[in-house]
Motif scaffolding. Sequence first.
Motif, PDB file in Angstrom:
ATOM      1  N   HIS A 253      34.693  39.875  40.609  1.00  0.00           N
ATOM      2  CA  HIS A 253      33.312  39.501  40.187  1.00  0.00           C
ATOM      3  C   HIS A 253      32.596  40.674  39.640  1.00  0.00           C
ATOM      4  CE1 HIS A 253      32.487  41.223  44.314  1.00  0.00           C
ATOM      5  NE2 HIS A 253      31.300  41.309  43.884  1.00  0.00           N
ATOM      6  N   GLY A 254      32.960  42.130  39.946  1.00  0.00           N
ATOM      7  CA  GLY A 254      32.360  43.099  39.483  1.00  0.00           C
ATOM      8  C   GLY A 254      32.282  43.188  38.026  1.00  0.00           C
ATOM      9  N   GLY A 255      33.242  42.632  37.176  1.00  0.00           N
ATOM     10  CA  GLY A 255      33.313  42.655  35.887  1.00  0.00           C
ATOM     11  C   GLY A 255      32.902  41.138  35.409  1.00  0.00           C
ATOM     12  N   CYS A 256      32.480  40.331  36.247  1.00  0.00           N
ATOM     13  CA  CYS A 256      32.240  38.919  36.005  1.00  0.00           C
ATOM     14  C   CYS A 256      30.913  38.680  35.586  1.00  0.00           C
ATOM     15  CB  CYS A 256      32.978  38.018  36.980  1.00  0.00           C
ATOM     16  SG  CYS A 256      32.599  36.274  36.743  1.00  0.00           S
ATOM     17  N   SER A 257      30.393  37.754  35.002  1.00  0.00           N
ATOM     18  CA  SER A 257      29.176  37.270  34.750  1.00  0.00           C
ATOM     19  C   SER A 257      28.411  36.547  35.767  1.00  0.00           C
ATOM     20  CB  SER A 257      28.824  36.492  33.400  1.00  0.00           C
ATOM     21  OG  SER A 257      29.361  35.230  33.577  1.00  0.00           O
ATOM     22  N   GLY A 258      29.124  36.403  36.953  1.00  0.00           N
ATOM     23  CA  GLY A 258      28.548  35.752  38.025  1.00  0.00           C
ATOM     24  C   GLY A 258      29.055  34.267  37.987  1.00  0.00           C
ATOM     25  N   HIS A 259      29.766  33.636  37.107  1.00  0.00           N
ATOM     26  CA  HIS A 259      30.404  32.555  37.133  1.00  0.00           C
ATOM     27  C   HIS A 259      31.949  32.466  36.693  1.00  0.00           C
ATOM     28  CE1 HIS A 259      26.253  30.810  36.725  1.00  0.00           C
ATOM     29  NE2 HIS A 259      26.208  31.489  35.782  1.00  0.00           N
ATOM     30  N   CYS A 260      32.778  31.555  37.422  1.00  0.00           N
ATOM     31  CA  CYS A 260      34.094  31.761  37.282  1.00  0.00           C
ATOM     32  C   CYS A 260      34.627  31.729  35.769  1.00  0.00           C
ATOM     33  CB  CYS A 260      34.846  30.816  38.121  1.00  0.00           C
ATOM     34  SG  CYS A 260      34.665  31.155  40.032  1.00  0.00           S
ATOM     35  N   GLU A 261      35.244  32.473  35.393  1.00  0.00           N
ATOM     36  CA  GLU A 261      35.824  32.241  33.687  1.00  0.00           C
ATOM     37  C   GLU A 261      37.259  31.965  33.962  1.00  0.00           C
ATOM     38  OE1 GLU A 261      34.255  35.935  32.294  1.00  0.00           O
ATOM     39  OE2 GLU A 261      32.109  35.402  32.354  1.00  0.00           O
ATOM     40  N   THR A 262      37.838  31.173  34.475  1.00  0.00           N
ATOM     41  CA  THR A 262      39.000  30.822  34.601  1.00  0.00           C
ATOM     42  C   THR A 262      39.789  30.540  33.236  1.00  0.00           C
ATOM     43  OG1 THR A 262      38.789  28.647  35.219  1.00  0.00           O
ATOM     44  CG2 THR A 262      39.040  30.291  36.977  1.00  0.00           C
ATOM     45  N   ASP A 263      38.814  29.710  32.444  1.00  0.00           N
ATOM     46  CA  ASP A 263      39.342  29.301  30.951  1.00  0.00           C
ATOM     47  C   ASP A 263      39.703  30.615  30.214  1.00  0.00           C
ATOM     48  OD1 ASP A 263      39.345  26.789  31.685  1.00  0.00           O
ATOM     49  OD2 ASP A 263      37.320  26.377  31.008  1.00  0.00           O
ATOM     50  N   LYS A 264      38.654  31.463  30.042  1.00  0.00           N
ATOM     51  CA  LYS A 264      38.906  32.677  29.402  1.00  0.00           C
ATOM     52  C   LYS A 264      40.160  33.553  30.116  1.00  0.00           C
ATOM     53  CE  LYS A 264      36.217  37.024  28.336  1.00  0.00           C
ATOM     54  NZ  LYS A 264      34.895  37.607  28.325  1.00  0.00           N
TER      55      LYS A 264
ATOM     56  N   MET B 230      42.945  32.074  31.409  1.00  0.00           N
ATOM     57  CA  MET B 230      43.947  31.664  31.028  1.00  0.00           C
ATOM     58  C   MET B 230      44.502  31.714  29.767  1.00  0.00           C
ATOM     59  SD  MET B 230      45.525  30.395  33.646  1.00  0.00           S
ATOM     60  CE  MET B 230      46.691  29.355  33.004  1.00  0.00           C
ATOM     61  N   LYS B 231      43.462  31.890  28.803  1.00  0.00           N
ATOM     62  CA  LYS B 231      43.522  32.254  27.387  1.00  0.00           C
ATOM     63  C   LYS B 231      44.279  33.538  27.108  1.00  0.00           C
ATOM     64  CE  LYS B 231      40.239  28.957  25.563  1.00  0.00           C
ATOM     65  NZ  LYS B 231      39.102  28.829  24.582  1.00  0.00           N
ATOM     66  N   GLN B 232      43.690  34.337  27.986  1.00  0.00           N
ATOM     67  CA  GLN B 232      44.156  35.938  27.865  1.00  0.00           C
ATOM     68  C   GLN B 232      45.520  35.911  28.387  1.00  0.00           C
ATOM     69  OE1 GLN B 232      41.431  38.386  29.985  1.00  0.00           O
ATOM     70  NE2 GLN B 232      40.073  38.366  28.398  1.00  0.00           N
TER      71      GLN B 232
ATOM     72  N   PRO C 178      52.982  38.275  26.287  1.00  0.00           N
ATOM     73  CA  PRO C 178      54.511  37.623  26.170  1.00  0.00           C
ATOM     74  C   PRO C 178      55.264  37.721  27.555  1.00  0.00           C
ATOM     75  CG  PRO C 178      53.829  39.696  24.833  1.00  0.00           C
ATOM     76  CD  PRO C 178      52.729  39.127  25.443  1.00  0.00           C
ATOM     77  N   GLU C 179      54.778  38.543  28.413  1.00  0.00           N
ATOM     78  CA  GLU C 179      55.377  38.446  29.705  1.00  0.00           C
ATOM     79  C   GLU C 179      54.794  37.089  30.399  1.00  0.00           C
ATOM     80  OE1 GLU C 179      54.601  41.836  32.312  1.00  0.00           O
ATOM     81  OE2 GLU C 179      54.977  43.168  30.443  1.00  0.00           O
ATOM     82  N   PHE C 180      53.669  36.802  30.414  1.00  0.00           N
ATOM     83  CA  PHE C 180      53.293  35.450  30.990  1.00  0.00           C
ATOM     84  C   PHE C 180      54.067  34.206  30.194  1.00  0.00           C
ATOM     85  CE2 PHE C 180      50.476  31.602  31.043  1.00  0.00           C
ATOM     86  CZ  PHE C 180      50.439  31.689  32.290  1.00  0.00           C
TER      87      PHE C 180
END
Length: 73
Positions: free
Chosen positions: A35-46, A48-50, A55-57
């Motif tokens: 949450h320290g680097g988050c905008s205050g809302h969960c960004e799970t989609d972002k 998951m895209k990363q 390649p390891e994922f």
Amino acid sequence: MNLATIIALIILILLIIPAVRYLLKHGTCGSCPYHGGCSGHCETDKLMKQLSSDPEFKKSNEILEEVINRREN
């Protein structure tokens, strides 16, 4: 209402006020370790895209799918 009910309501209100203040200050992901680097809302989609471009994922995902297929058969 008797005295016990009034005391219970006062205690409940005293517990809700800090919880609401915490949510307003930290957002809905306040207890998230990121949450320290988050905008205050969960960004799970972002996230998951990363991860999906990593390649390891992809490799570990293929291994997991292989294990699941073996378990199903």
